[in-house]
Design a protein around this motif. Structure first.
Motif, PDB file in Angstrom:
ATOM      1  N   ILE A   1      20.822   0.172 -15.309  1.00 24.95           N
ATOM      2  CA  ILE A   1      21.035   1.609 -15.029  1.00 24.95           C
ATOM      3  C   ILE A   1      20.323   2.399 -14.302  1.00 24.95           C
ATOM      4  O   ILE A   1      20.523   3.022 -13.229  1.00 24.95           O
ATOM      5  CB  ILE A   1      21.532   2.523 -16.252  1.00 24.95           C
ATOM      6  N   ASN A   2      18.947   1.988 -14.355  1.00 29.89           N
ATOM      7  CA  ASN A   2      17.808   2.743 -13.604  1.00 29.89           C
ATOM      8  C   ASN A   2      17.840   2.164 -12.081  1.00 29.89           C
ATOM      9  O   ASN A   2      17.719   2.862 -11.136  1.00 29.89           O
ATOM     10  CB  ASN A   2      16.553   2.471 -14.304  1.00 29.89           C
ATOM     11  N   SER A   3      18.185   0.867 -12.102  1.00 31.58           N
ATOM     12  CA  SER A   3      18.244   0.252 -10.793  1.00 31.58           C
ATOM     13  C   SER A   3      19.398   0.840  -9.990  1.00 31.58           C
ATOM     14  O   SER A   3      19.351   1.128  -8.807  1.00 31.58           O
ATOM     15  CB  SER A   3      18.495  -1.356 -10.786  1.00 31.58           C
ATOM     16  N   TYR A   4      20.680   1.159 -10.878  1.00 34.53           N
ATOM     17  CA  TYR A   4      21.669   1.615 -10.011  1.00 34.53           C
ATOM     18  C   TYR A   4      21.504   3.100  -9.340  1.00 34.53           C
ATOM     19  O   TYR A   4      21.773   3.292  -8.335  1.00 34.53           O
ATOM     20  CB  TYR A   4      22.847   1.660 -10.778  1.00 34.53           C
ATOM     21  N   HIS A   5      20.684   3.673 -10.021  1.00 37.95           N
ATOM     22  CA  HIS A   5      20.424   5.095  -9.853  1.00 37.95           C
ATOM     23  C   HIS A   5      19.034   5.170  -8.653  1.00 37.95           C
ATOM     24  O   HIS A   5      19.183   6.216  -7.892  1.00 37.95           O
ATOM     25  CB  HIS A   5      20.093   5.974 -10.968  1.00 37.95           C
ATOM     26  N   TYR A   6      18.174   4.278  -9.033  1.00 40.86           N
ATOM     27  CA  TYR A   6      17.166   4.653  -8.066  1.00 40.86           C
ATOM     28  C   TYR A   6      16.635   3.471  -7.260  1.00 40.86           C
ATOM     29  O   TYR A   6      15.559   3.657  -6.399  1.00 40.86           O
ATOM     30  CB  TYR A   6      15.751   4.956  -9.143  1.00 40.86           C
ATOM     31  N   LEU A   7      16.936   2.386  -7.524  1.00 41.63           N
ATOM     32  CA  LEU A   7      16.244   1.378  -6.510  1.00 41.63           C
ATOM     33  C   LEU A   7      16.976   1.079  -5.307  1.00 41.63           C
ATOM     34  O   LEU A   7      18.306   0.704  -5.086  1.00 41.63           O
ATOM     35  CB  LEU A   7      16.587  -0.158  -7.379  1.00 41.63           C
ATOM     36  N   LYS A   8      16.334   0.755  -4.211  1.00 39.12           N
ATOM     37  CA  LYS A   8      16.964   0.772  -3.085  1.00 39.12           C
ATOM     38  C   LYS A   8      17.716  -0.613  -2.968  1.00 39.12           C
ATOM     39  O   LYS A   8      17.375  -1.461  -3.671  1.00 39.12           O
ATOM     40  CB  LYS A   8      15.850   0.650  -1.889  1.00 39.12           C
TER      41      LYS A   8
ATOM     42  N   GLN B   1       0.890  -1.195  -0.060  1.00 42.84           N
ATOM     43  CA  GLN B   1       0.022   0.139   0.252  1.00 42.84           C
ATOM     44  C   GLN B   1       0.797   1.107   0.105  1.00 42.84           C
ATOM     45  O   GLN B   1       0.585   2.410  -0.461  1.00 42.84           O
ATOM     46  CB  GLN B   1      -0.860   0.019   1.218  1.00 42.84           C
ATOM     47  N   ASP B   2       2.040   1.081   0.635  1.00 38.80           N
ATOM     48  CA  ASP B   2       2.747   2.403   0.874  1.00 38.80           C
ATOM     49  C   ASP B   2       4.179   2.306  -0.164  1.00 38.80           C
ATOM     50  O   ASP B   2       5.240   3.020  -0.185  1.00 38.80           O
ATOM     51  CB  ASP B   2       3.142   2.880   2.122  1.00 38.80           C
ATOM     52  N   SER B   3       4.171   1.587  -1.077  1.00 37.16           N
ATOM     53  CA  SER B   3       5.359   1.227  -1.991  1.00 37.16           C
ATOM     54  C   SER B   3       5.518   2.544  -2.890  1.00 37.16           C
ATOM     55  O   SER B   3       4.680   3.303  -3.166  1.00 37.16           O
ATOM     56  CB  SER B   3       5.162  -0.064  -2.785  1.00 37.16           C
ATOM     57  N   LYS B   4       6.736   2.834  -3.020  1.00 40.11           N
ATOM     58  CA  LYS B   4       7.342   3.651  -4.028  1.00 40.11           C
ATOM     59  C   LYS B   4       7.746   3.012  -5.257  1.00 40.11           C
ATOM     60  O   LYS B   4       8.673   2.276  -5.301  1.00 40.11           O
ATOM     61  CB  LYS B   4       8.379   4.658  -3.548  1.00 40.11           C
ATOM     62  N   ILE B   5       7.111   3.326  -6.462  1.00 39.95           N
ATOM     63  CA  ILE B   5       7.426   2.518  -7.685  1.00 39.95           C
ATOM     64  C   ILE B   5       7.811   3.590  -8.805  1.00 39.95           C
ATOM     65  O   ILE B   5       7.399   4.415  -9.052  1.00 39.95           O
ATOM     66  CB  ILE B   5       6.032   1.930  -8.289  1.00 39.95           C
ATOM     67  N   LEU B   6       8.891   2.883  -9.567  1.00 42.56           N
ATOM     68  CA  LEU B   6       9.286   3.549 -10.614  1.00 42.56           C
ATOM     69  C   LEU B   6       8.884   2.890 -11.923  1.00 42.56           C
ATOM     70  O   LEU B   6       9.235   1.511 -11.943  1.00 42.56           O
ATOM     71  CB  LEU B   6      10.998   3.786 -10.579  1.00 42.56           C
ATOM     72  N   TYR B   7       7.880   3.180 -12.645  1.00 36.41           N
ATOM     73  CA  TYR B   7       7.278   2.607 -13.782  1.00 36.41           C
ATOM     74  C   TYR B   7       8.131   3.127 -15.224  1.00 36.41           C
ATOM     75  O   TYR B   7       7.632   4.178 -15.425  1.00 36.41           O
ATOM     76  CB  TYR B   7       6.037   2.722 -13.696  1.00 36.41           C
ATOM     77  N   LEU B   8       8.554   2.317 -15.825  1.00 35.59           N
ATOM     78  CA  LEU B   8       9.305   2.787 -16.891  1.00 35.59           C
ATOM     79  C   LEU B   8       8.624   2.244 -18.217  1.00 35.59           C
ATOM     80  O   LEU B   8       8.311   0.867 -18.298  1.00 35.59           O
ATOM     81  CB  LEU B   8      10.971   2.061 -17.037  1.00 35.59           C
ATOM     82  N   GLY B   9       8.111   3.085 -19.186  1.00 36.90           N
ATOM     83  CA  GLY B   9       7.169   2.591 -20.143  1.00 36.90           C
ATOM     84  C   GLY B   9       5.877   2.644 -19.807  1.00 36.90           C
ATOM     85  O   GLY B   9       4.861   1.835 -20.002  1.00 36.90           O
ATOM     86  N   ALA B  10       5.151   4.016 -19.263  1.00 34.00           N
ATOM     87  CA  ALA B  10       4.035   3.858 -18.660  1.00 34.00           C
ATOM     88  C   ALA B  10       2.938   3.965 -19.686  1.00 34.00           C
ATOM     89  O   ALA B  10       1.754   3.853 -19.449  1.00 34.00           O
ATOM     90  CB  ALA B  10       3.993   5.234 -17.719  1.00 34.00           C
ATOM     91  N   SER B  11       3.400   4.584 -20.869  1.00 36.95           N
ATOM     92  CA  SER B  11       2.163   4.686 -22.165  1.00 36.95           C
ATOM     93  C   SER B  11       1.030   5.648 -21.330  1.00 36.95           C
ATOM     94  O   SER B  11       1.412   6.544 -20.841  1.00 36.95           O
ATOM     95  CB  SER B  11       1.834   3.335 -22.471  1.00 36.95           C
ATOM     96  N   ALA B  12      -0.083   5.541 -21.791  1.00 37.29           N
ATOM     97  CA  ALA B  12      -1.120   6.142 -21.476  1.00 37.29           C
ATOM     98  C   ALA B  12      -1.651   5.997 -20.091  1.00 37.29           C
ATOM     99  O   ALA B  12      -2.619   6.480 -19.505  1.00 37.29           O
ATOM    100  CB  ALA B  12      -2.294   6.100 -22.387  1.00 37.29           C
ATOM    101  N   GLY B  13      -1.147   4.933 -19.304  1.00 39.66           N
ATOM    102  CA  GLY B  13      -1.348   4.684 -17.941  1.00 39.66           C
ATOM    103  C   GLY B  13      -2.408   3.510 -17.715  1.00 39.66           C
ATOM    104  O   GLY B  13      -2.955   3.448 -16.418  1.00 39.66           O
ATOM    105  N   THR B  14      -2.822   2.585 -18.662  1.00 37.77           N
ATOM    106  CA  THR B  14      -3.460   1.613 -18.196  1.00 37.77           C
ATOM    107  C   THR B  14      -3.036   0.602 -17.146  1.00 37.77           C
ATOM    108  O   THR B  14      -3.889   0.436 -16.335  1.00 37.77           O
ATOM    109  CB  THR B  14      -3.429   0.386 -19.648  1.00 37.77           C
TER     110      THR B  14
ATOM    111  N   THR C   1      13.345  14.804 -10.051  1.00 37.30           N
ATOM    112  CA  THR C   1      11.881  14.422  -9.662  1.00 37.30           C
ATOM    113  C   THR C   1      11.855  12.933  -9.279  1.00 37.30           C
ATOM    114  O   THR C   1      11.180  12.903  -8.031  1.00 37.30           O
ATOM    115  CB  THR C   1      11.170  14.278 -11.169  1.00 37.30           C
ATOM    116  N   VAL C   2      12.475  12.015  -9.501  1.00 34.31           N
ATOM    117  CA  VAL C   2      12.267  10.563  -8.884  1.00 34.31           C
ATOM    118  C   VAL C   2      13.445  10.514  -7.758  1.00 34.31           C
ATOM    119  O   VAL C   2      14.650  10.747  -7.758  1.00 34.31           O
ATOM    120  CB  VAL C   2      12.553   9.537  -9.942  1.00 34.31           C
ATOM    121  N   GLU C   3      13.013   9.876  -6.592  1.00 32.81           N
ATOM    122  CA  GLU C   3      13.782   9.396  -5.356  1.00 32.81           C
ATOM    123  C   GLU C   3      14.173   7.877  -5.478  1.00 32.81           C
ATOM    124  O   GLU C   3      13.472   7.288  -6.404  1.00 32.81           O
ATOM    125  CB  GLU C   3      12.737   9.900  -4.286  1.00 32.81           C
ATOM    126  N   MET C   4      14.619   7.326  -4.417  1.00 28.75           N
ATOM    127  CA  MET C   4      14.867   6.090  -4.258  1.00 28.75           C
ATOM    128  C   MET C   4      13.487   5.255  -4.082  1.00 28.75           C
ATOM    129  O   MET C   4      12.707   5.853  -3.595  1.00 28.75           O
ATOM    130  CB  MET C   4      15.789   5.794  -3.154  1.00 28.75           C
TER     131      MET C   4
END
Length: 226
Positions: A156-163, A68-81, A134-137
């Motif tokens: 590379i996204n994991s290196y910069h943003y994934l805990k 419920q309280d997760s922080k998510i980085l979604y790569l390839g969001a498209s229109a948001g389905t 804009t994006v945090e860990m």
């Protein structure tokens, strides 16, 4: 009608046919024409695994550890389905939704106006430093993009943003890497690249093709260690 929670925030509705659903964060509003169902005073949105890689992963019993309280980085969001269903799941968390196309970003921004826990990011996922302001860990990265260097982008996204200890949920689209090569060879090549990164280590928890819902797609969940 039978309702069963199969993962945090992800439900199975059985009205004679078994269907996935999430609890609607914006009652009375559908996002892409999906059916709304009221059960015991709460509204749920049906979630079609043929329209969502993440839903297909849930059907195939991937450990979808999004809370419920997760922080998510979604790569390839498209229109948001799929992003809209992730928004339902992380009702007290946040979704950073990265999309490269300015055309579909307009639809995504419209979705964000109704859902305060989605932050739209117009950028190229292969250039993660472009959204560092804009994006945090985050706890989870979900990647669903159609570029040939999918493993590299995930790493590379994991290196910069994934805990440390966070989860990468990756869908490898074989036909976006090579239109004629054997998909299994493409999966192996992309996984080798992912496992051989220098900036951290990935431990694969589960991998499986997403047929019959999505052809020539391999889904992977991996834990990231710094």
């Amino acid at each position: 009608m039978y309702l069963n929670q199969i993962y945090p925030g992800i439900f199975e509705i059985n009205d004679g046919n078994r269907k996935l659903a999430t609890c609607n964060m914006v009652p009375g509003t559908s996002v892409y024409g999906e059916k709304l169902v009221e059960i015991e005073g709460r509204e749920y949105r049906e979630w079609n695994p043929r329209r969502s890689k993440l839903a297909a992963m849930a059907i195939k019993k991937f450990p979808v550890h999004i809370t419920q309280d997760s922080k998510i980085l979604y790569l390839g969001a498209s229109a948001g389905t799929t992003v809209s269903h992730v928004s339902d799941i992380v009702s007290e968390g946040i979704v950073y939704a990265v999309e490269f196309s300015s055309r579909v970003m307009r639809d995504l921004v419209g979705l964000c106006e109704m859902r305060s826990n989605i932050i739209p990011v117009l950028s190229d996922a292969s250039r993660p430093l472009s959204y560092s302001g804009t994006v945090e860990m985050v706890d989870v990265i979900f990647q669903d993009i159609a570029q040939p260097n999918q493993a590299e982008i995930a790493a590379i996204n994991s290196y910069h943003y994934l805990k440390d200890g966070g989860l990468l949920m990756l869908t490898i689209k074989a036909r976006s890497v090579d239109t004629v090569a054997d998909p299994k060879k493409i999966y192996q090549s992309q996984l080798r690249e992912l496992m051989n990164v220098e900036e951290g280590k990935f431990e694969i928890i589960k991998k499986s093709e997403l047929s019959p819902f999505h052809q020539d797609h391999l889904a992977v969940i991996a834990r990231f260690e710094r």
